[in-house]
Scaffold this active site. Structure first.
Site, PDB file in Angstrom:
ATOM      1  N   ASN A 117       0.987  -1.240   0.139  1.00  0.00           N
ATOM      2  CA  ASN A 117      -0.092  -0.035  -0.034  1.00  0.00           C
ATOM      3  C   ASN A 117       0.793   1.225   0.060  1.00  0.00           C
ATOM      4  O   ASN A 117       1.674   1.417   0.987  1.00  0.00           O
ATOM      5  CB  ASN A 117      -0.984  -0.113   1.279  1.00  0.00           C
ATOM      6  CG  ASN A 117      -1.595   1.206   1.350  1.00  0.00           C
ATOM      7  OD1 ASN A 117      -1.766   1.911   0.449  1.00  0.00           O
ATOM      8  ND2 ASN A 117      -2.326   1.321   2.634  1.00  0.00           N
ATOM      9  N   TRP A 118       0.893   1.848  -1.222  1.00  0.00           N
ATOM     10  CA  TRP A 118       1.750   3.045  -1.385  1.00  0.00           C
ATOM     11  C   TRP A 118       1.235   4.261  -0.625  1.00  0.00           C
ATOM     12  O   TRP A 118       2.065   5.293  -0.595  1.00  0.00           O
ATOM     13  CB  TRP A 118       2.264   3.292  -2.805  1.00  0.00           C
ATOM     14  CG  TRP A 118       2.992   2.098  -3.145  1.00  0.00           C
ATOM     15  CD1 TRP A 118       3.455   0.762  -2.747  1.00  0.00           C
ATOM     16  CD2 TRP A 118       3.414   1.823  -4.684  1.00  0.00           C
ATOM     17  NE1 TRP A 118       4.014   0.141  -3.794  1.00  0.00           N
ATOM     18  CE2 TRP A 118       3.722   0.773  -4.729  1.00  0.00           C
ATOM     19  CE3 TRP A 118       3.215   2.671  -5.908  1.00  0.00           C
ATOM     20  CZ2 TRP A 118       4.485   0.184  -6.326  1.00  0.00           C
ATOM     21  CZ3 TRP A 118       3.670   2.363  -7.163  1.00  0.00           C
ATOM     22  CH2 TRP A 118       4.415   1.041  -7.354  1.00  0.00           C
ATOM     23  N   LYS A 119       0.099   4.328  -0.147  1.00  0.00           N
ATOM     24  CA  LYS A 119      -0.666   5.679   0.527  1.00  0.00           C
ATOM     25  C   LYS A 119      -0.274   6.665  -0.332  1.00  0.00           C
ATOM     26  O   LYS A 119      -0.388   6.653  -1.750  1.00  0.00           O
ATOM     27  CB  LYS A 119      -0.080   5.575   1.623  1.00  0.00           C
ATOM     28  CG  LYS A 119      -0.118   4.062   2.796  1.00  0.00           C
ATOM     29  CD  LYS A 119       0.003   4.866   4.221  1.00  0.00           C
ATOM     30  CE  LYS A 119       0.381   3.389   4.823  1.00  0.00           C
ATOM     31  NZ  LYS A 119       0.198   3.540   6.019  1.00  0.00           N
ATOM     32  N   HIS A 145      -9.385   0.666   4.919  1.00  0.00           N
ATOM     33  CA  HIS A 145      -8.171   1.022   5.754  1.00  0.00           C
ATOM     34  C   HIS A 145      -8.132   2.129   7.070  1.00  0.00           C
ATOM     35  O   HIS A 145      -9.087   2.934   6.900  1.00  0.00           O
ATOM     36  CB  HIS A 145      -7.062   1.680   4.758  1.00  0.00           C
ATOM     37  CG  HIS A 145      -5.646   1.530   5.315  1.00  0.00           C
ATOM     38  ND1 HIS A 145      -5.340   2.564   6.324  1.00  0.00           N
ATOM     39  CD2 HIS A 145      -4.519   0.936   5.061  1.00  0.00           C
ATOM     40  CE1 HIS A 145      -4.058   2.088   6.679  1.00  0.00           C
ATOM     41  NE2 HIS A 145      -3.535   1.418   5.836  1.00  0.00           N
ATOM     42  N   GLU A 148      -6.733   4.390   8.137  1.00  0.00           N
ATOM     43  CA  GLU A 148      -6.193   5.758   7.816  1.00  0.00           C
ATOM     44  C   GLU A 148      -7.734   6.378   7.060  1.00  0.00           C
ATOM     45  O   GLU A 148      -8.064   7.539   7.619  1.00  0.00           O
ATOM     46  CB  GLU A 148      -5.154   5.925   6.981  1.00  0.00           C
ATOM     47  CG  GLU A 148      -3.928   5.813   7.794  1.00  0.00           C
ATOM     48  CD  GLU A 148      -2.742   5.242   6.899  1.00  0.00           C
ATOM     49  OE1 GLU A 148      -2.855   5.563   5.604  1.00  0.00           O
ATOM     50  OE2 GLU A 148      -1.792   5.047   7.638  1.00  0.00           O
ATOM     51  N   GLU A 208      -5.022  -5.572  10.638  1.00  0.00           N
ATOM     52  CA  GLU A 208      -4.159  -4.348  10.830  1.00  0.00           C
ATOM     53  C   GLU A 208      -4.555  -3.577  12.140  1.00  0.00           C
ATOM     54  O   GLU A 208      -5.213  -2.608  12.283  1.00  0.00           O
ATOM     55  CB  GLU A 208      -4.168  -3.343   9.775  1.00  0.00           C
ATOM     56  CG  GLU A 208      -3.981  -3.970   8.333  1.00  0.00           C
ATOM     57  CD  GLU A 208      -3.273  -2.904   7.589  1.00  0.00           C
ATOM     58  OE1 GLU A 208      -2.138  -3.043   6.781  1.00  0.00           O
ATOM     59  OE2 GLU A 208      -4.045  -1.909   7.119  1.00  0.00           O
ATOM     60  N   GLY A 215       2.699   1.910  10.553  1.00  0.00           N
ATOM     61  CA  GLY A 215       3.445   2.857  10.652  1.00  0.00           C
ATOM     62  C   GLY A 215       4.587   3.412  11.953  1.00  0.00           C
ATOM     63  O   GLY A 215       4.880   4.523  11.897  1.00  0.00           O
ATOM     64  N   SER A 262       3.417  -2.508  10.273  1.00  0.00           N
ATOM     65  CA  SER A 262       5.202  -2.415  10.547  1.00  0.00           C
ATOM     66  C   SER A 262       5.861  -3.586   9.987  1.00  0.00           C
ATOM     67  O   SER A 262       6.911  -4.214  10.625  1.00  0.00           O
ATOM     68  CB  SER A 262       5.409  -2.228  12.011  1.00  0.00           C
ATOM     69  OG  SER A 262       4.931  -0.926  12.417  1.00  0.00           O
ATOM     70  N   GLY A 318       2.742  -1.246   4.270  1.00  0.00           N
ATOM     71  CA  GLY A 318       2.797   0.145   3.948  1.00  0.00           C
ATOM     72  C   GLY A 318       4.569   0.505   3.591  1.00  0.00           C
ATOM     73  O   GLY A 318       4.997   0.503   2.695  1.00  0.00           O
ATOM     74  N   GLY A 319       4.961   1.022   4.753  1.00  0.00           N
ATOM     75  CA  GLY A 319       6.278   1.634   4.695  1.00  0.00           C
ATOM     76  C   GLY A 319       7.284   0.970   3.778  1.00  0.00           C
ATOM     77  O   GLY A 319       7.840   1.359   2.998  1.00  0.00           O
TER      78      GLY A 319
HETATM   79  C1  PEP Z   1      -0.683   0.024   6.173  1.00  0.00           C
HETATM   80  O1  PEP Z   1      -0.689   1.269   5.820  1.00  0.00           O
HETATM   81  O2  PEP Z   1      -1.511  -0.851   5.673  1.00  0.00           O
HETATM   82  C2  PEP Z   1       0.661  -0.628   6.649  1.00  0.00           C
HETATM   83  C3  PEP Z   1       0.433  -1.761   7.143  1.00  0.00           C
HETATM   84  O3  PEP Z   1       1.637   0.474   7.049  1.00  0.00           O
HETATM   85  P1  PEP Z   1       2.908   0.144   7.892  1.00  0.00           P
HETATM   86  O4  PEP Z   1       3.360  -1.435   6.929  1.00  0.00           O
HETATM   87  O5  PEP Z   1       3.803   1.147   7.348  1.00  0.00           O
HETATM   88  O6  PEP Z   1       2.807   0.002   9.005  1.00  0.00           O
END
Ligand code: PEP
Length: 250
Positions: free
Chosen positions: A9-11, A95, A97, A167, A173, A212, A233-234
């Site tokens: 997920n590049w957000k 999600h 966010e 999640e 994050g 994470s 994500g990251g």
């Molecule tokens: C996400 O945004 O779905 C996510 C899991 O982010 P991160 O891996 O950065 O925690």
């Protein structure tokens, strides 16, 4: 045997050219995907160009959100028809966010999931508790409410393409990955919930862990039977780190 999924997920990161570069590096770094699937979710603006760049590769395309109508006076929204037109086969729904910053509710998550499935898109439905909810001991109540609401009116026949991502909000994050035991408890709870709702094993539904995930911690998570992959994500923003996660999959 369920196929694992690693979804990036590049957000709200990457311009079109940056997205194409990252997608191309991922495509070139992937050799054999017979047991699993790799999915990338660029921002809307880059979907078409990333789709073009991924042509001929096994990497699938996802959107990060969608609206639950095909067209109309919904300024700023993007429909499932438009997503399919760019080559998307998956869409992330609910999600945390979006729930936190854009008032996404259990009800709209359900409407989006139903519409995605009716449109031939596979929804990746995100659920997860906040740190305060976990500390209060209501993690299962929260996850149970989110999963039941998201799956309202989803028939057993529709389950084949469904993906759920657990999640924990406190892990997204933050660098605070859930421990294998914490993740296993919730994944097992979701599986038992599916059996309760559908009266069958719902074997095809894949449940991903997200929060994470990196190439350093994925191995102990994917070793757990009920974890069918990761939403990342990251660590999906650099090809090396993302490919490192994919390289640890069974
Ligand atoms: C996400 O945004 O779905 C996510 C899991 O982010 P991160 O891996 O950065 O925690």
């Amino acid at each position: 045997m369920r196929k694992w999924i690693v979804a990036g997920n590049w957000k709200m990161h990457n311009t079109i050219s940056e997205s194409v570069r990252l997608a191309t590096e991922i495509k070139e770094g992937i050799t054999d995907l017979k047991n699993g699937e790799v999915v990338v979710a660029p921002p809307f603006t880059a979907l078409q160009k990333v789709s073009d760049a991924l042509r001929g590769s096994p990497v699938a395309l996802a959107a990060q959100n969608m609206y639950f109508e095909n067209k109309g006076a919904y300024t700023g929204e993007v429909s499932p028809v438009m997503l399919k037109d760019t080559g998307c086969s998956y869409v992330i729904v609910g999600h945390s966010e979006r729930r936190k910053y854009f008032s996404e509710s259990d009800e709209t998550v359900n409407l989006k999931a139903l519409k995605a499935m009716a449109s031939g898109l596979k929804p990746i439905i995100c659920v997860g508790e906040t740190e305060a909810e976990r500390n209060k001991g209501i993690t299962e109540a929260v996850i149970g409410r989110q999963v039941r609401a998201a799956l309202a009116d989803v028939s057993v026949e529709m389950l084949a393409g469904l993906v759920i991502a657990y999640e924990p909000v406190w892990a997204i994050g933050t660098g605070k990955v859930a421990s294998p035991v914490q993740a296993e408890e919730v994944h097992d709870f979701i599986r038992r919930l599916l059996v309760e709702i559908y009266g069958c094993m719902a074997e095809d539904v894949r449940i991903l862990y997200g929060g994470s995930v990196t190439e350093d911690n994925i191995a102990e998570l994917i070793a757990i039977e009920d974890i069918d992959g990761a939403l990342v994500g990251g660590a999906s923003l650099q090809a090396g780190g993302f490919l490192g996660i994919i390289g640890k999959m069974p």
